[in-house]
Design an enzyme around this catalytic site. Structure first.
Site, PDB file in Angstrom:
ATOM      1  N   SER A  96       0.799  -1.307   0.092  1.00 30.60           N
ATOM      2  CA  SER A  96      -0.046   0.008   0.160  1.00 30.60           C
ATOM      3  C   SER A  96       1.033   1.274   0.023  1.00 30.60           C
ATOM      4  O   SER A  96       1.953   1.224   0.746  1.00 30.60           O
ATOM      5  CB  SER A  96      -1.143   0.116   1.256  1.00 30.60           C
TER       6      SER A  96
ATOM      7  N   TYR B 274      -7.689  14.278   0.557  1.00 29.98           N
ATOM      8  CA  TYR B 274      -6.986  14.971  -0.444  1.00 29.98           C
ATOM      9  C   TYR B 274      -7.497  15.568  -1.468  1.00 29.98           C
ATOM     10  O   TYR B 274      -8.562  15.482  -1.676  1.00 29.98           O
ATOM     11  CB  TYR B 274      -5.677  14.088  -0.649  1.00 29.98           C
TER      12      TYR B 274
ATOM     13  N   GLY C  82      -0.709  -2.657   4.020  1.00 31.52           N
ATOM     14  CA  GLY C  82       0.044  -1.333   4.357  1.00 31.52           C
ATOM     15  C   GLY C  82       1.135  -1.592   5.664  1.00 31.52           C
ATOM     16  O   GLY C  82       2.099  -2.090   5.449  1.00 31.52           O
ATOM     17  N   ARG C  83       0.516  -1.541   6.880  1.00 28.56           N
ATOM     18  CA  ARG C  83       1.432  -1.454   7.987  1.00 28.56           C
ATOM     19  C   ARG C  83       1.993  -2.832   8.254  1.00 28.56           C
ATOM     20  O   ARG C  83       3.208  -2.921   8.749  1.00 28.56           O
ATOM     21  CB  ARG C  83       0.654  -1.098   9.189  1.00 28.56           C
TER      22      ARG C  83
END
Ligand code: FNR
Length: 366
Positions: free
Chosen positions: A23, A185, A331-332
């Protein structure tokens, strides 16, 4: 045959060797304020390719300097950036992985300190004016941040910046481009009625709020190679039930509009538009149900990536096997374990079945 985590994903003329994607994750590690990659970016991204992920996506990479969240974010607003990134894409390809780039503009969430410095608005000469569909700063109570409501010329500039960034990304050797339209965003700020109060062609109805993303998509597709996949990351829901906001039904409709424009995969994330958001859960696979809905309810056969709380081999494999998503976006867990994909293949007894290769140097360890 049912696909699993190590079945290659064929999109256009590109084969992603397995269904594990790193990610996009900001590293806030550019040394100057120049947006150029450093050894950190190279090591970080190449390690995940060594670790077997089929697709290694860069962090949010700013298409123009004022679109950075912090001064330390990666950028691709000049040919020097493309040249420097080419070394990284070559290293990723050497490992058999596909290098992807997330093209981003932070809109009103730009001009901040790094998370480990508090994510505070930059002040004085350190900061810069941000741009957004409306002049409301982020978060609302933060009066220090000046946000300018974008003019028609600003909108043209942003579209041009995305197009030029995609051209440079192509020249730098990236094989997948992802337009960042999530997490509050710039492009998400246009999509959501929470942040878009415009009454011109870019605000109001669903068609008008989605116009900028469609125009950016068209601009990127114009220059992005025909055989290279294009992804769009969205926030499937604003997680705001108490007001008019972006919903999962809107996301399904958006997917149906983006597919004919040449978008191959929707990367389904959520949230980030407003501090009042209420996240129902952050447990295992907490956003998977949105990915499944987009995949099942879209009238097109657009592919879908699921992200959020994927931490185990079994979970990632089940996601693909059960048809809830086409790509497991991790991701993490990739920060904890750069070798997530290799570990997953070992655990699922898939090391010798294709889709992933143990680097010869590490052969005796797996
Ligand atoms: C992120 N995330 C993120 N998302 C994105 O679209 N672009 C980005 O640049 C970043 N940057 C970023 C940095 C760091 C340090 C983290 C932890 C997260 C969100 C990330 O891609 C992912 O969607 C979430 O972390 C949820 O997935 P996991 O971590 O539960 O697998």
């Amino acid at each position: 045959m049912t696909a699993d985590l190590f079945t290659p994903l064929e999109l256009r003329g590109t084969e992603i060797p397995n269904r594990v994607m790193v990610s996009p994750m900001c590293q806030y590690s550019c040394e100057g304020r120049d947006g150029l990659p450093t050894d950190w970016h190279h090591t970080h991204l190449a390690s995940r390719a060594v670790g077997g992920a089929g697709l290694v996506m860069t962090e949010a990479t700013a298409v123009e300097a004022r679109g950075r969240i912090t001064p330390h974010d990666l950028g691709i607003w000049s040919d020097d950036h493309a040249d420097a990134l080419a070394d990284i894409t070559a290293s990723i390809r050497d490992q058999g992985s596909v290098p992807g780039i997330q093209l981003a503009h932070a809109g009103r969430k730009a001009s901040k300190t790094r998370p480990w410095e508090g994510s505070n608005p930059l002040t004085g000469d350190d900061g810069w004016e941000t741009i957004a569909p409306s002049a409301d700063p982020w978060p609302y109570e933060d009066s220090e941040t000046a946000t300018r409501r974008m003019s028609a010329a600003d909108i043209e500039d942003v579209i041009d910046a995305f197009r030029a960034a995609a051209e440079r990304a192509r020249d730098a050797g990236f094989g997948v481009a992802e337009i960042h339209a999530a997490h509050g965003y710039l492009l998400h700020e246009f999509l959501s009625p929470v942040t878009n109060d415009r009454d011109d062609d870019y605000g109001g109805s669903f068609e008008d709020r989605t116009r900028l993303l469609r125009e950016v998509t068209n601009a990127v597709r114009e220059v992005w190679p025909d055989d290279a996949p294009l992804f769009v990351r969205i926030s499937a829901t604003d997680w705001l039930d108490d007001r008019e906001a972006w919903t999962v039904a809107d996301s399904v409709r958006l997917a149906d509009e983006l597919a004919p424009l040449g978008v191959d995969l929707i990367d389904v994330s959520a949230g980030g538009i407003h501090p009042d958001q209420s996240i129902p859960s952050t447990g295992p696979g907490y956003q998977e149900r949105y990915a499944r809905r987009v995949r099942q309810e879209s009238e097109t056969d657009i592919a879908v990536g699921a992200v959020g709380g994927i931490t185990t081999a079994e979970q990632a494999d089940a996601l693909i096997r059960n048809g809830r998503g086409d790509l497991a976006i991790v991701g993490r867990e990739h920060l904890r374990d750069p070798y997530f994909a290799l570990h997953a293949a070992k655990e699922l007894d898939r090391l010798d079945a294709g889709g992933i290769e143990v680097p010869s140097q590490y052969d005796r360890a797996f």
